[in-house]
Motif scaffolding. Structure first.
Motif, short mmCIF file in Angstrom:
data_model
loop_
_atom_site.label_atom_id
_atom_site.label_comp_id
_atom_site.label_asym_id
_atom_site.label_seq_id
_atom_site.Cartn_x
_atom_site.Cartn_y
_atom_site.Cartn_z
N ASP A 58 0.92 -1.13 -0.19
CA ASP A 58 0.03 0.02 0.12
C ASP A 58 0.89 1.39 -0.22
N SER A 69 -9.88 -0.73 -4.88
CA SER A 69 -10.05 -1.86 -3.79
C SER A 69 -8.61 -2.33 -3.54
N PHE A 70 -8.59 -3.01 -2.32
CA PHE A 70 -7.25 -3.68 -1.73
C PHE A 70 -7.57 -4.72 -0.82
N THR A 71 -7.29 -5.81 -1.13
CA THR A 71 -7.69 -6.91 -0.26
C THR A 71 -6.52 -8.05 -0.46
N VAL A 72 -6.40 -8.66 0.55
CA VAL A 72 -5.09 -9.70 0.72
C VAL A 72 -5.75 -10.73 1.62
N THR A 73 -5.73 -12.07 1.02
CA THR A 73 -6.43 -13.39 1.48
C THR A 73 -4.90 -14.06 1.87
N HIS A 93 -2.23 -13.84 -1.13
CA HIS A 93 -2.70 -13.30 -2.36
C HIS A 93 -3.35 -11.87 -2.51
N PHE A 94 -2.83 -10.95 -3.00
CA PHE A 94 -3.19 -9.87 -3.22
C PHE A 94 -4.18 -9.57 -4.40
N GLN A 95 -5.10 -8.73 -4.21
CA GLN A 95 -6.19 -8.26 -5.27
C GLN A 95 -6.25 -6.71 -4.87
N VAL A 96 -5.73 -6.04 -5.74
CA VAL A 96 -5.85 -4.50 -6.02
C VAL A 96 -6.24 -4.11 -7.34
N ALA A 97 -7.17 -3.18 -7.12
CA ALA A 97 -7.50 -2.30 -8.23
C ALA A 97 -7.17 -0.64 -8.38
N ARG A 108 -0.59 0.16 -11.18
CA ARG A 108 -0.61 -1.24 -11.75
C ARG A 108 0.47 -1.89 -12.14
#
Length: 140
Positions: A58, A69-73, A93-97, A108
């Motif tokens: 971040d 959006s910013f999530t980490v699983t 696992h990062f999911q970032v938009a 990106r």
């Protein structure tokens, strides 16, 4: 002046199977054995892995664009084998938009390198797990 490297938390039993961790800044966190909704120590380990990486990624990417959006699983398998209880197959696992446009494109483009940099150098938690730092346990 020498850098202060010592970190610590204080853990107090609040009830059977329930505990409160406190830090030197006054923060507190309740956790337990998994009999209720509180986090377990293994879940806290997973949260620490993901949280450490999330902060790094971040701070690096948000300089370019604020994420939409910013999530980490974070996941792993808790097993018991000849080495005792431990967690294997750790996965962060990062999911970032990011928004459309030049700033979002720059963020990106920087994201994969930020994730790698966090994992390989910056994140104290994942580095400690990867290096296999010994733990000393003792009592009074």
């Amino acid at each position: 002046m020498a850098e202060d490297t010592k970190r610590s938390v204080h853990i107090e039993r609040t009830a059977f199977g329930r505990y409160r961790a406190s830090n030197v800044r006054g923060g507190q966190l309740e956790f337990g054995s998994g009999e209720d909704t509180d986090f377990t120590p293994v879940e806290l380990l997973l949260a620490a892995l993901g949280g450490c990486g999330a902060i790094d990624v971040d701070f690096i990417t948000a300089r370019r664009a604020e994420p939409e959006s910013f999530t980490v699983t974070v996941s792993g398998d808790k097993i018991r084998d000849e080495h005792g209880n431990h967690v294997t197959n750790l996965d962060v696992h990062f999911q970032v938009a990011f928004p459309d446009g030049e700033a979002g494109d720059a963020a990106r483009e920087r994201l994969p390198q930020a994730i790698t940099q966090s994992h390989e150098r910056l994140c104290t938690v994942s580095r400690t797990v990867e290096l296999g730092t010994p733990v000393n346990a003792h009592g009074d």
